[in-house]
Design an enzyme around this catalytic site. Structure first.
Site, PDB file in Angstrom:
ATOM      1  N   CYS A  71      39.321  41.232  49.375  1.00 46.81           N
ATOM      2  CA  CYS A  71      40.508  40.505  49.823  1.00 46.81           C
ATOM      3  C   CYS A  71      40.417  40.208  51.320  1.00 46.81           C
ATOM      4  O   CYS A  71      39.413  39.681  51.796  1.00 46.81           O
ATOM      5  CB  CYS A  71      41.752  41.313  49.442  1.00 46.81           C
ATOM      6  SG  CYS A  71      43.318  40.436  49.552  1.00 46.81           S
ATOM      7  N   ASN A  72      41.438  40.521  52.078  1.00 48.38           N
ATOM      8  CA  ASN A  72      41.445  40.208  53.511  1.00 48.38           C
ATOM      9  C   ASN A  72      40.378  40.964  54.293  1.00 48.38           C
ATOM     10  O   ASN A  72      40.014  40.546  55.388  1.00 48.38           O
ATOM     11  CB  ASN A  72      42.820  40.492  54.113  1.00 48.38           C
ATOM     12  CG  ASN A  72      43.846  39.454  53.728  1.00 48.38           C
ATOM     13  OD1 ASN A  72      43.504  38.372  53.257  1.00 48.38           O
ATOM     14  ND2 ASN A  72      45.114  39.775  53.890  1.00 48.38           N
TER      15      ASN A  72
END
Length: 179
Positions: free
Chosen positions: A84-85
């Site tokens: 993800c991030n």
């Protein structure tokens, strides 16, 4: 090398994807986790470093403390995973420039990475990608992410890891089809 996997959680981490402090760390939905290590007490010897996604990667003051940890892990040949991030964080610091990778879309990697991200051609529109002992995944690729990490860690035979992946992805009924 120790067979220990370190999960690095920043405040506001994504608990649905399962910290560098000994204080409790809070997820983006309010789940509290009590870490085993801080930045000062992390061991030097471990099998993998997994960067859990979430919004904490937007906090440059906190996230930038992770850069030397990732750099050291890569230099030592330690497996690094980012979902993800956290994959966008790797782009921001140039860690994806020599490998095939994925994340929350090419646009996000370019936005976060700016001029430090120079490997648009290495981007793959897939749930998870493993290259040169670095595993990246988008925020919905947690099963594929786990599978790639387990394969690199040689946690079990590739066939057994694939069976566990298919069981969790497709369910028991799908595994018994054709038997």
């Amino acid at each position: 090398m120790k067979n220990e996997v370190l999960y690095l959680l920043l405040n506001n981490y994504a608990d649905h994807e399962v910290a560098p402090t000994l204080d409790a760390v809070r997820s983006c939905s309010g789940f509290h986790t009590l870490p085993d290590y801080s930045f000062d007490t992390m061991p030097d010897d471990y099998a993998a470093l997994v960067l859990i996604g979430g919004f904490g990667w937007l906090d440059e003051k906190e996230a930038d403390k992770v850069v030397p940890i990732v750099r050291r892990a890569i230099e030592k040949g330690i497996i690094v995973g980012a979902i993800c991030n956290a994959a966008s964080f790797l782009a921001k610091h140039g860690f994806l420039n020599e490998i095939k990778h994925t994340g929350n879309g090419l646009e996000q990697l370019q936005l976060w990475g700016g001029s430090n991200y120079t490997n648009r051609a290495g981007y793959r529109n897939e749930q998870a990608v493993s290259d040169n002992r670095i595993v990246t995944a988008n925020g919905t690729g947690y099963l594929e992410f786990a599978k790639e990490l387990l394969l690199l860690l040689e946690n079990d035979t590739p066939e057994q890891i694939d069976m566990f992946y298919r069981f969790n992805k497709l369910g028991l009924a799908a595994l018994s089809v054709g038997k």
